[in-house]
Design a protein around this motif. Structure first.
Motif, mmCIF file in Angstrom:
data_model
loop_
_atom_site.group_PDB
_atom_site.id
_atom_site.type_symbol
_atom_site.label_atom_id
_atom_site.label_comp_id
_atom_site.label_asym_id
_atom_site.label_seq_id
_atom_site.Cartn_x
_atom_site.Cartn_y
_atom_site.Cartn_z
ATOM 1 N N ARG A 313 0.791 -1.239 0.000
ATOM 2 C CA ARG A 313 0.000 0.000 0.000
ATOM 3 C C ARG A 313 0.820 1.284 0.000
ATOM 4 O O ARG A 313 0.423 2.253 -0.659
ATOM 5 N N THR A 314 1.932 1.344 0.726
ATOM 6 C CA THR A 314 2.623 2.619 0.856
ATOM 7 C C THR A 314 4.135 2.470 0.733
ATOM 8 O O THR A 314 4.681 1.382 0.864
ATOM 9 N N GLU A 335 0.313 2.686 9.051
ATOM 10 C CA GLU A 335 -0.873 1.847 9.193
ATOM 11 C C GLU A 335 -0.661 0.672 10.130
ATOM 12 O O GLU A 335 0.397 0.045 10.158
ATOM 13 N N ALA A 366 1.184 6.774 -0.998
ATOM 14 C CA ALA A 366 0.459 5.549 -1.336
ATOM 15 C C ALA A 366 0.808 5.063 -2.730
ATOM 16 O O ALA A 366 1.281 5.829 -3.584
ATOM 17 N N GLN A 370 -4.384 2.841 -4.362
ATOM 18 C CA GLN A 370 -4.577 2.547 -2.945
ATOM 19 C C GLN A 370 -5.010 3.817 -2.207
ATOM 20 O O GLN A 370 -4.291 4.814 -2.196
ATOM 21 N N THR A 371 -6.181 3.783 -1.625
ATOM 22 C CA THR A 371 -6.667 4.903 -0.815
ATOM 23 C C THR A 371 -6.258 4.651 0.625
ATOM 24 O O THR A 371 -6.706 3.702 1.260
ATOM 25 N N VAL A 372 -5.379 5.484 1.122
ATOM 26 C CA VAL A 372 -4.782 5.269 2.434
ATOM 27 C C VAL A 372 -4.915 6.549 3.249
ATOM 28 O O VAL A 372 -4.492 7.620 2.819
ATOM 29 N N GLY A 373 -5.490 6.415 4.459
ATOM 30 C CA GLY A 373 -5.498 7.519 5.395
ATOM 31 C C GLY A 373 -6.598 8.531 5.151
ATOM 32 O O GLY A 373 -7.327 8.496 4.160
ATOM 33 N N SER A 374 -6.711 9.444 6.089
ATOM 34 C CA SER A 374 -7.664 10.541 5.996
ATOM 35 C C SER A 374 -7.026 11.792 6.597
ATOM 36 O O SER A 374 -6.766 11.820 7.808
ATOM 37 N N ALA A 376 -6.519 11.424 2.445
ATOM 38 C CA ALA A 376 -5.850 10.355 1.712
ATOM 39 C C ALA A 376 -4.459 10.784 1.282
ATOM 40 O O ALA A 376 -4.233 11.920 0.864
ATOM 41 N N GLN A 379 -1.104 9.313 -4.218
ATOM 42 C CA GLN A 379 -0.756 8.036 -4.834
ATOM 43 C C GLN A 379 0.354 8.298 -5.858
ATOM 44 O O GLN A 379 0.099 8.742 -6.968
#
Length: 856
Positions: A313-314, A335, A366, A370-374, A376, A379
């Motif tokens: 993912r990252t 994460e 990312a 991949q949608t990661v975090g808030s 986001a 990417q």
């Protein structure tokens, strides 16, 4: 996800990544090709600390090449590939056309490499992968554990007689560890900035987690290859009894390590812990620390920056500290838990105190899709390459910024990306991410190229190793090796323009001009009845700058060569943009030129834009027609020297002329013309025989023009191809240096063999009783790195009897006792043919030769 970590993650995301999209904090840069189509897969670009300026490039199959003087030397510095000529030299595992993370991964030179008094004299170190040999190499990590290959940290020495050739048989293998899988080998080596108690220097080693996925397979602590795999295995990266997933620190010349082949610094964080813990460990919890670097140059902080390749993912960049735990395999980026597939359901086997102490990255982004975090994460890429803090001198605006890359940004990883980090304040540890460094003439991501590594030269300039495909030995579409080395250079180029015309006009003599003499501006004193002089200057912008250039700045420089005693005070002088065209004719006020001379055809005067034209072309407003607002103003003092005008409006004027050349009428320089205020100054012009002519320095986004040498080489050879000046490639008895000097092709015979006079000819004509000897030779005025010297001698047996009779240096005009004239070579401009003559009396004899010398 652990509840306390969720809150911490959201807060940190706001601090670490406040700028998405990215802020343009990085200067405009460019990539200059250094070596193309001669290397397969560059894994390291390094230098030897010996003042030689050489670059050393590791090619993944097992060779190290030297780049010197912009060319790659044809003989490798070291060949330990599986195809080395000497079977005993074959050390690196055999590689093919498929993707692989194995091979020759890194070279590092001992800091004492060039110091004959140092125990590290002539020593360098390699990190490479070799084939596993049962019963000889270290056993795998446990029963049933596969042995894919072996990582070797080895010491080598350079030849005592040739600094460009190392000795494969000099290897001393210091540290070996058997890899359970083929990937995640880490690979970086670098000497740190610290010096031990006895002067020893420490070598840092990047070691991946052993491969496969998730640090959870055979050969990984607590893992196996069942489906599903265990959920609570510790993993290699968290197991301090194993070297995998770590950054190690050793003394390569010490002896207190296992086997006595290296030392362990007493300051290492796990020294004395016991229980089988490996004391070589400096930091742990790494997945695949592919490239790291110290900020150890003057002005640096000595901090260790590491690009640790991520999983599903990252990707992340870490600041490495002694004893630091960076979380893998329980934490990826920020994460918990970490993976989109096969994630452990109960990964928290670490004690709570250790979990709380896990160190967050200084940057994380990312993978595409991949949608990661808030909020986001952006990417941006698939596999971080790592990079360097820039501490060079060629790009001041880049100072102190971390430049790094990502292997690829698209499915198939074909497009690399160059990124950067800038610390928000010195020592804060908080960095702003620039998602795409602005590059000239290439998109970012870098389309069609994978970023394999970054490197530095001895002066701190940064290089990038790229590759057009993923297979180690897969050739490019043109059948040549697919790797390349590029140098990061400034994307803002400064060009110095000289005037296309400059002139002076006079208020009291409206028919006078000074087209070929000095420039004047300002108001005279009472002895000249407070008359006004104004200078006109125009520059051929479109002829000297690239089409559609994006102008970043402009500065006009004028040299004051005379100030009247009647006006010694500093005075403001302003440039205004002219709105009508004008001409420079042949008028010359001579010395001192105060009132100019009667205008000649096409001269600009106070009343005429073009004198003696038919029909008459007058200024719409006598004294020049120009805009109402000054483009730039500066105070011109009473001391002689250079004065400069620069402003945003001056740059805007130049940009306007680039965009609309028909509007380029130049500027008019006007001094203080207030009532009875003396302000006149005299300046050098473009025609002044001595002094400094006006120059317009323009900075624009672009890449510097190639030198004539670079242009000639790239016309006939691959970029960075080694070309021996003294070789005769086409058999025409003209060596390459003369082919270059004469403007010929080095690959096509210029004349028949045995007739090497294509560029130098001698003829005679008899004038009884004497002989007129005429010598001609070709000259390329663009070759500013050459000096041409025609020499004459009466005695071939006397090596010191040669005398220079004609010379041209650095592209300049020829001169000398025998020089007659030069002219364009027919149909080959700008190549020149220089003609020289001597009168040879009676029955005398004379020998001539042409010496060509090149400055590297």
């Amino acid at each position: 996800m652990h509840p306390s970590k969720l809150v911490r993650y959201v807060a940190l995301a706001a601090v670490l990544f406040p700028l998405a999209p990215a802020r343009a904090v990085f200067p405009q840069l460019a990539l200059k090709p250094v070596v193309l189509k001669q290397i397969h897969s560059p894994t390291t670009i390094a230098f030897a600390p010996d003042g030689s300026g050489r670059l050393f490039v590791c090619d993944q199959p097992g060779k190290i090449y030297i780049i010197q003087g912009g060319m790659m030397l044809p003989t490798p510095f070291l060949d330990i590939s599986s195809t080395a000529t000497n079977v005993a030299d074959r050390k690196v595992i055999s590689l093919g056309t498929g993707y692989s993370e194995r091979g020759l991964l890194c070279v590092a030179f001992h800091p004492g490499y060039a110091n004959s008094a140092s125990p590290g004299y002539r020593k360098f170190y390699l990190n490479y992968i070799k084939t596993y040999v049962a019963g000889v190499d270290p056993a795998p990590n446990g029963p049933g554990t596969p042995a894919n290959a072996v990582s070797v940290i080895g010491e080598f020495q350079v030849s005592a007689g040739d600094p460009n050739v190392a000795v494969p048989s000099s290897e001393r293998r210091m540290l070996l560890y058997t890899q359970p899988q083929s990937n995640h080998n880490g690979g970086q080596l670098e000497f740190g900035p610290e010096v031990g108690p006895s002067g020893e220097r420490y070598l840092y080693i990047g070691v991946g987690d052993g491969g496969s996925q998730m640090d959870n397979d055979l050969g990984h602590t607590g893992g196996n290859n069942t489906n599903p795999r265990p959920t609570n295995g510790l993993g290699n990266a968290q197991d301090k009894t194993r070297l995998f997933g770590k950054i190690l620190r050793i003394d390569p010349l010490g002896t207190n390590g296992p086997g006595g082949q290296y030392g362990i610094p007493v300051s290492n964080p796990l020294v004395g812990v016991g229980g089988g813990v490996r004391e070589e460990i400096y930091s742990y919890g790494m997945r695949n620390p592919w490239k790291f670097s110290f900020d150890k140059r003057p002005g640096g902080t000595n901090r260790l920056f590491c690009g640790d390749v991520g999983g599903d993912r990252t990707e992340e960049v870490d600041l490495i500290v002694s004893g630091g735990n960076y979380g893998w395999r329980y934490k990826e980026g920020l994460e918990f838990p970490l993976f989109s597939s096969g994630a452990p359901t109960n990964p928290m086997m670490l004690p709570p105190a250790e979990v709380a102490a896990l160190i967050d990255p200084i940057a994380v982004y990312a993978h595409p899709g991949q949608t990661v975090g808030s909020p986001a994460l952006p990417q941006l890429g698939l596999s971080v390459t790592g990079g360097f803090i820039y501490r060079g001198s060629a790009i001041p605006a880049l100072q102190g910024k971390y430049v790094f890359g990502d292997y690829g940004t698209t499915g198939g990883a074909s497009d690399g990306r160059m990124m950067g980090l800038e610390e928000t304040s010195a020592g804060s540890g908080v960095f702003t991410l620039t998602q795409a460094i602005p590059f000239v003439n290439s998109t970012n991501p870098i389309v069609g190229q994978r970023i394999l590594c970054l490197g530095e030269d001895e002066s701190g300039e940064i290089y990038v190793g790229l590759k057009t495909n993923s297979g180690v030995l897969t050739l490019g579409s043109d059948g040549n090796p697919a790797g390349g080395i590029y140098k990061i250079i400034s994307g803002v180029v400064t060009a110095a323009l000289t005037p296309s015309k400059d002139n002076t006009i006079y208020s009291e003599n409206t028919g006078n001009s000074n087209g070929q003499g000095f420039l004047y501006a300002g108001q005279t004193g009472s002895n000249a009845n407070y008359s006004k002089r104004r200078s006109l200057l125009a520059f051929d912008v479109t002829g000297q700058l690239p089409a559609a250039a994006s102008i970043q700045g402009a500065q006009l420089n004028l040299q004051v060569n005379l100030v009247s005693s009647a006006n010694p005070s500093p005075t403001n002088m302003s440039l205004f943009r002219l709105t009508e065209d004008w001409g420079e004719g042949a008028s010359d006020g001579s010395e001192p030129g105060g009132q100019g001379a009667p205008a000649e055809t096409n001269d600009a005067t106070w009343s005429d834009r073009f004198f003696n034209s038919n029909p008459a072309r007058l200024w719409a407003n006598a004294g020049g027609t120009y805009g109402p607002t000054a483009s730039a103003t500066t105070s011109v003092g009473f001391t002689l020297g250079t004065y400069s005008w620069s402003s945003a409006q001056l740059a805007a004027d130049v940009q306007g002329w680039v965009n609309a050349p028909a509007n380029n009428f130049g500027w008019i320089l006007i001094g203080n013309e207030a009532f009875h205020v003396p302000s006149a100054r005299r300046f050098d012009s473009g025609e002044t025989p001595f002094g400094a002519p006006p120059t317009l320095q323009v900075s624009y986004i672009g890449t510097p023009e190639l030198s004539r040498r670079e242009t000639w080489l790239q016309q006939y050879f691959f970029v960075g191809k080694f070309v021996d000046d003294l070789a005769d490639l086409d058999g025409d008895e003209l060596v390459n240096l003369f082919e270059y000097a004469f403007g010929y092709s080095p690959n096509t015979a210029t004349t028949a063999p045995g007739v090497p006079d294509a560029g130098l000819k001698v003829s005679t004509a008899y004038a009884d009783p004497d002989t007129v000897v005429t010598i001609t030779f070709r000259r390329d005025p663009r070759a500013t790195d050459l000096t041409y010297t025609l020499e004459a001698s009466d005695d071939l047996t006397n090596p010191n009897g040669w005398t220079g009779v004609v010379q041209s240096a650095a592209g300049g005009n020829p001169f000398g006792d025998d020089y007659v004239f030069e002219a364009d070579a027919a149909g080959e401009a700008p190549i020149k043919v220089v003609t020289a003559q001597e009168l040879l009396p009676g029955a005398g004899k004379r020998f001539f030769r042409l010496r060509v010398q090149r400055q590297p």
